[in-house]
Design an enzyme around this catalytic site. Structure first.
Site, PDB file in Angstrom:
ATOM      1  N   ASP A 181      -2.797  -1.926   9.938  1.00  0.00           N
ATOM      2  CA  ASP A 181      -2.875  -1.919   8.475  1.00  0.00           C
ATOM      3  C   ASP A 181      -3.400  -3.237   7.902  1.00  0.00           C
ATOM      4  O   ASP A 181      -3.561  -3.350   6.686  1.00  0.00           O
ATOM      5  CB  ASP A 181      -1.482  -1.659   7.862  1.00  0.00           C
ATOM      6  CG  ASP A 181      -1.003  -0.234   8.078  1.00  0.00           C
ATOM      7  OD1 ASP A 181      -1.840   0.639   8.390  1.00  0.00           O
ATOM      8  OD2 ASP A 181       0.209   0.003   7.933  1.00  0.00           O
ATOM      9  N   LYS A 218       0.847  -1.207   0.000  1.00  0.00           N
ATOM     10  CA  LYS A 218       0.000   0.000   0.000  1.00  0.00           C
ATOM     11  C   LYS A 218       0.867   1.235   0.000  1.00  0.00           C
ATOM     12  O   LYS A 218       2.024   1.221   0.437  1.00  0.00           O
ATOM     13  CB  LYS A 218      -0.952   0.018   1.203  1.00  0.00           C
ATOM     14  CG  LYS A 218      -0.292   0.029   2.598  1.00  0.00           C
ATOM     15  CD  LYS A 218       0.129   1.379   3.115  1.00  0.00           C
ATOM     16  CE  LYS A 218       0.863   1.274   4.438  1.00  0.00           C
ATOM     17  NZ  LYS A 218       1.597   2.478   4.814  1.00  0.00           N
TER      18      LYS A 218
END
Ligand code: ATP
Length: 296
Positions: A133, A6
């Site tokens: 996350d 990401k």
């Protein structure tokens, strides 16, 4: 399983909470730079790691995939008897949430292998216990994250964006970067990002030129304070023709948004020759979250 990395298009860091975490407002985008995870039934739980930075990754219970396997096995009422092989493509301690992505992929794969039958939302609850996350790595795409980053809302992102990633020689520890931000904020009052409304509109428009000036990361100042050389890397990317560059998450990877796939290839070639980073990758996003890509 394929586990996507990401980049945070927007990472606004609020105040330190009583539980030691900072309140975040972030916009994540899942990128095609990924790790591959292979799970095989075995007599006991073990983890093997190969590829990019493998020697820095623990293979015991400190590995997030180990913790994912133990938690899901507990939930399913069985023993975690699997070997998990991780092939790293995501830089370790690079601010691209590689460990979190691996954990998400392990949850998805084991849910299927053991026929546990948890929905993605149920897996996301387990994921949030593993790390802030990890839920995003399950869903992928583009999402707005609040809280520690685990409270997610999907975001409309109209086209594929093209990125160049400059991988650094050494990693940066996420807690160290947050501590450096706290130190900088104690000393003065560095500017803070506002709410990302305009950036969300730019994502919906799908125009990278509109998105580029709106990218922002409150962790960039502390990452640059800890690794001043990253300034040169950021400058080199925009000189090479990227629309904009920023530190990815807690760094030290630098992410450069480019006009097109061809532009990204040209920027990557020029950046490779500039001697400002260990290696260069191209990637595109958004891509789906952790998912099964093959079966034996
Ligand atoms: P963050 O998700 O906190 O932003 P990061 O993306 O900077 O972290 P990661 O590569 O996820 O960095 O790993 C940070 C640390 O987590 C590593 O230094 C390593 O010791 C540990 N770790 C645990 N499991 C893994 C894994 N599967 N892959 C990589 N690192 C792992």
């Amino acid at each position: 399983m394929r586990a996507p990395s990401k980049v945070n298009l927007h990472l606004g860091v609020g105040d330190l909470r009583d539980d030691g975490y900072h309140e975040l407002t972030t916009v994540f985008q899942a990128l095609s730079l990924s790790d591959d995870i292979e799970i095989t039934p075995a007599a006991s739980l073990s983890v093997r790691v190969s590829g990019e930075g493998a020697e820095q990754v623990p293979t015991d219970r400190m590995n997030l995939v180990w913790q994912a396997a133990v938690r899901l096995a507990h939930r399913a009422g069985r023993a975690p008897l699997v070997e998990i092989a991780i092939r790293k493509g995501i830089p370790v301690a690079g601010g691209m949430a590689g460990g979190s992505a691996d954990a998400a992929a392990a949850l998805v794969g084991l849910n299927e292998l053991w026929d546990v039958g948890l929905t993605r939302d149920e897996l996301a609850t387990l994921a949030a216990e593993l790390g802030s996350d990890v839920p995003f790595a399950l869903y992928g795409g583009t999402a707005l994250g609040r809280g520690r980053g685990e409270k997610l809302l999907p975001v409309l992102s109209r086209s594929t964006f093209h990125w160049v990633l400059a991988l650094a020689r050494d990693g940066l520890s996420t807690p160290t970067v947050f501590r450096e931000l706290d130190r900088l904020r104690e000393q003065g009052d560095p500017p803070r990002l506002g709410e990302p409304q305009e950036l969300l509109q730019a994502l919906a428009s799908g125009d990278p030129a509109q998105l580029a000036p709106l990218l922002g990361n409150d962790l960039q100042a502390p990452a640059l304070s800890l690794k001043p050389d990253l300034r040169r890397t950021l400058r080199a990317g925009t000189t090479a023709g990227a629309l904009a560059g920023l530190v990815s998450g807690s760094g030290p990877t630098c992410a450069f948004l480019c006009e097109s796939e061809d532009a990204a290839i040209a920027v990557a070639a020029e950046l490779s020759g500039a001697g400002v980073c260990r290696s260069v990758r191209t990637a595109s996003g958004p891509v789906p979250g952790a998912r099964v890509v093959g079966e034996h």
